[in-house]
Design a protein around this motif. Structure first.
Motif, PDB file in Angstrom:
ATOM      1  N   PHE A 153      -1.804  -6.360   1.089  1.00 36.85           N
ATOM      2  CA  PHE A 153      -3.034  -5.557   1.023  1.00 36.85           C
ATOM      3  C   PHE A 153      -4.009  -5.925   2.140  1.00 36.85           C
ATOM      4  CE2 PHE A 153      -1.744  -5.306  -3.525  1.00 36.85           C
ATOM      5  CZ  PHE A 153      -1.489  -3.948  -3.532  1.00 36.85           C
ATOM      6  N   GLU A 162       0.826  -1.214   0.000  1.00 37.90           N
ATOM      7  CA  GLU A 162       0.000   0.000   0.000  1.00 37.90           C
ATOM      8  C   GLU A 162       0.856   1.260   0.000  1.00 37.90           C
ATOM      9  OE1 GLU A 162      -2.933  -0.127   3.176  1.00 37.90           O
ATOM     10  OE2 GLU A 162      -3.246  -2.224   2.632  1.00 37.90           O
ATOM     11  N   ASN A 163       1.884   1.287   0.855  1.00 36.67           N
ATOM     12  CA  ASN A 163       2.770   2.453   0.875  1.00 36.67           C
ATOM     13  C   ASN A 163       3.459   2.620  -0.471  1.00 36.67           C
ATOM     14  OD1 ASN A 163       2.085   2.788   3.498  1.00 36.67           O
ATOM     15  ND2 ASN A 163       4.013   2.042   4.347  1.00 36.67           N
ATOM     16  N   THR A 214       5.193  -0.966  -6.057  1.00 39.33           N
ATOM     17  CA  THR A 214       4.160  -1.867  -5.563  1.00 39.33           C
ATOM     18  C   THR A 214       4.683  -3.294  -5.499  1.00 39.33           C
ATOM     19  OG1 THR A 214       2.606  -0.448  -6.715  1.00 39.33           O
ATOM     20  CG2 THR A 214       1.747  -2.504  -5.842  1.00 39.33           C
TER      21      THR A 214
END
Lengths: 198, 191
Positions: free
Chosen positions: A157, A35-36, A142
């Motif tokens: 996730f 996510e980051n 990602t």
């Protein structure tokens, strides 16, 4: 060069992180989770597209000697916008990315595209180039974030993959894991593309 | 006592390269030979210290005073870019031998995120005065130099090793950096 080619080259052939080795600091520093990684990638994508458009628009008015400082001011403007927007709307992400948001300004990918592409091409091509590079950068971050999260904690996730009975290899979430994971990903990319490293 | 804590923390525990991920580009780029690593360390120490002092003063007496903190990123990067140019010109006049030694590394420093990163960290830290910020900057520069010089020493040896073609260059360098970072994690007990 066709528009599609400009868009796709940033994704695979000239991927900023895996092939050109640019923007390594945010790539290593912000990818503690997938996510980051996405958050940092999208923030950089916005700055890339906008600064490419503006640089391409003003390229004929800027004297050659002061072009780099001018580009830096343009980039810093958009970084400030990103900083304020993230702070206001996604405070959690803002906190997780921390110092690396103002540091987008010294990300070599952004200045590199402004200098190498946007200062020589028209507005539409520059925007597409920024978009392609931004997508490539987001993809790289990602992927790296997901790899680190899966190996490090067995979840991605927010979904638990039940890989480990206990905690997982925490070292991959910590600093050393970032270097090691990225090293192996680049080695795999090299192997697949059969391109001898320099 | 606080100064010692700042120094140990910045050099070993939270090493700027191996644990904060700042300045990776020069870390990978100029670490092929020990001599260039030493030159880069000198240039970074010089610029980082001056930049942190100037930006700290700017933050305290201009940005905070007039309530325009949102201009921090723009002003800091401009100050650093201008400062690098100025340091280059002054060094050329005042100390040609030092300029000769650091010359080629100076322009590279503008885009070294370690300089901007340390400046922002020092300026936004609540309990850093001017003196603490200066010490913090010098300690971080030493930490950067330590990591860079150790790493270039390892890389000089790696040149002679026989590794698979696709591991050569960046992949192997990154994995070695990872192991080095792992070693530095041992210092965490110092804090």
């Amino acid at each position: 060069m066709s528009k599609l080619k400009i868009l796709s080259k940033g994704f695979i052939k000239e991927n900023p992180v895996f092939v050109m080795l640019l923007g390594m600091c945010p790539a290593l520093g912000t990818t503690t989770s997938a996510e980051n990684g996405i958050g940092m990638g999208l923030a950089t994508l916005f700055v890339l597209v906008m600064s490419n458009i503006v640089v391409s628009l003003v390229k004929n008015f800027i004297p050659d000697k002061v072009r780099i400082p001018s580009y830096i001011v343009i980039i810093a403007t958009f970084v400030t916008i990103v900083d304020l927007v993230l702070h206001a709307y996604v405070p959690d992400l803002y906190k997780a990315l921390g110092l690396f948001i103002p540091l987008i300004v010294v990300n070599c990918v952004v200045l590199g595209r402004a200098e190498a592409f946007a200062s020589k091409n028209n507005v539409l091509d520059s925007a597409i180039d920024g978009l392609g590079m931004g997508i490539g950068f987001t993809f790289a971050l990602t992927l790296l974030g997901a790899v680190r999260e899966i190996i490090g904690s067995g979840r991605v996730f927010g979904v638990n993959l039940h890989l480990y009975q206990s905690d997982g290899m925490l070292v991959f979430i910590l600093a050393p894991g970032a270097f090691i994971a990225l090293g192996f990903i680049i080695a795999i990319v090299n192997k697949l593309s059969k391109k001898p490293a320099q | 006592m606080t100064y010692i804590l700042i120094i140990i923390g910045a050099i070993f525990v939270n090493n700027i390269v191996l644990s904060k991920f700042l300045g990776i580009c020069p870390f990978l780029g100029v670490s092929k030979k020990i001599s260039t690593a030493v030159g880069m360390t000198g240039a970074v120490t010089f610029v980082m210290t001056i930049a942190t002092i100037v930006t700290w003063l700017l933050q305290k007496y201009v940005l905070l005073k007039f309530d325009i903190e949102y201009l921090q990123t723009i002003t800091f990067i401009l100050v650093i870019a201008a400062l690098v140019q100025m340091v280059e010109i002054v060094l050329k006049k005042v100390s040609p031998p030092l300029y000769q030694a650091l010359g080629i590394f100076l322009p590279l420093i503008t885009t070294n995120c370690a300089v901007l990163g340390v400046a922002i960290l020092a300026a936004t830290s609540k309990d850093f005065g001017l003196m603490e910020s200066t010490v913090f900057a010098i300690a971080n520069a030493i930490g950067f130099g330590l990591a860079l010089i150790i790493f270039s020493g390892i890389r000089e040896q790696l040149e002679f090793s026989d590794v698979p073609e696709y591991m050569k260059g960046a992949p192997l360098a990154l994995i070695v950096a990872g192991i080095l970072a792992l070693a530095f994690m041992g210092f965490a007990a110092l804090a």
